[in-house]
Design a protein around this motif. Structure first.
Motif, short mmCIF file in Angstrom:
data_model
loop_
_atom_site.label_atom_id
_atom_site.label_comp_id
_atom_site.label_asym_id
_atom_site.label_seq_id
_atom_site.Cartn_x
_atom_site.Cartn_y
_atom_site.Cartn_z
N LYS A 4 8.70 6.78 8.36
CA LYS A 4 7.31 6.45 8.58
C LYS A 4 7.10 4.99 8.18
O LYS A 4 7.41 4.59 7.07
CB LYS A 4 6.44 7.37 7.73
CG LYS A 4 5.05 7.49 8.24
CD LYS A 4 4.32 8.54 7.46
CE LYS A 4 3.05 8.87 8.15
NZ LYS A 4 2.26 9.82 7.45
N VAL A 5 6.60 4.17 9.10
CA VAL A 5 6.35 2.75 8.85
C VAL A 5 4.96 2.60 8.24
O VAL A 5 3.97 3.08 8.79
CB VAL A 5 6.46 1.94 10.16
CG1 VAL A 5 6.16 0.48 9.90
CG2 VAL A 5 7.82 2.12 10.78
N ARG A 6 4.90 1.91 7.11
CA ARG A 6 3.62 1.67 6.44
C ARG A 6 3.19 0.23 6.74
O ARG A 6 3.90 -0.70 6.42
CB ARG A 6 3.73 1.87 4.94
CG ARG A 6 4.04 3.30 4.61
CD ARG A 6 4.01 3.51 3.13
NE ARG A 6 3.71 4.91 2.90
CZ ARG A 6 2.76 5.35 2.13
NH1 ARG A 6 1.99 4.52 1.49
NH2 ARG A 6 2.56 6.63 1.98
N ALA A 7 1.99 0.08 7.30
CA ALA A 7 1.48 -1.25 7.63
C ALA A 7 -0.03 -1.17 7.75
O ALA A 7 -0.62 -0.09 7.80
CB ALA A 7 2.09 -1.73 8.93
N PHE A 8 -0.66 -2.34 7.82
CA PHE A 8 -2.11 -2.40 8.01
C PHE A 8 -2.40 -2.35 9.50
O PHE A 8 -1.68 -2.94 10.31
CB PHE A 8 -2.69 -3.68 7.43
CG PHE A 8 -2.57 -3.78 5.94
CD1 PHE A 8 -3.34 -2.98 5.12
CD2 PHE A 8 -1.68 -4.67 5.36
CE1 PHE A 8 -3.23 -3.06 3.74
CE2 PHE A 8 -1.56 -4.77 4.00
CZ PHE A 8 -2.34 -3.96 3.17
#
Length: 147
Positions: A4-8
């Motif tokens: 899972k990629v965490r980003a704004f």
């Protein structure tokens, strides 16, 4: 296995930048006013230090010292030896003396001719009062220097 990629998100970034822009739009004019007030106070602190220096110079050397003010500068002169001690010292904010066009004289015993130096800057109406006993900063109320 899927990571899972965490980003704004783009929306979060745009909202953050908008809030930051609003805060800066409010803060920058107040900061400029604060800096102007600080510069005026610094100018008066320097003048007060120079007046105290003139008083000490006159007393320790047993000479007469004149501090003459124009609107945008002042000069400190040893009258007895006809020598410029300091100046002309440029002033960023115009200053005036009360009584008008007064030359402040420090006599060999260290006492001065009483006067006030003030600015008419509405944001920071500083003044310096020179009396027989002391040199002190105050606030100019339009007619006199009060501590």
């Amino acid at each position: 296995m899927v990571r899972k990629v965490r980003a704004f998100t783009l929306l979060e970034v745009v909202v953050t930048i908008a809030i930051l822009a609003i805060v800066l739009a409010i803060a920058i004019p107040n900061f400029k006013q604060y800096m102007r007030s600080f510069e005026i106070t610094s100018q008066f602190n320097r003048m007060e230090a120079d007046l105290n220096y003139s008083k000490t110079y006159a007393f320790t050397r047993k000479v007469t010292v004149n501090v003459s003010f124009s609107q945008n500068s002042y000069t400190i002169v040893d009258v007895t030896n006809n020598r410029v001690i300091k100046g002309p010292i440029e002033l960023k904010y115009p200053c005036y003396t009360n009584p008008k066009n007064t030359v402040i004289t420090f006599y060999p015993l260290g006492y001065p001719t009483p006067a006030s130096i003030y600015t008419t800057e509405s944001n920071n109406p500083n003044c310096t009062n020179v009396s027989f006993t002391r040199i002190i900063s105050g606030v100019y109320d339009g007619s006199k220097c009060t501590q």
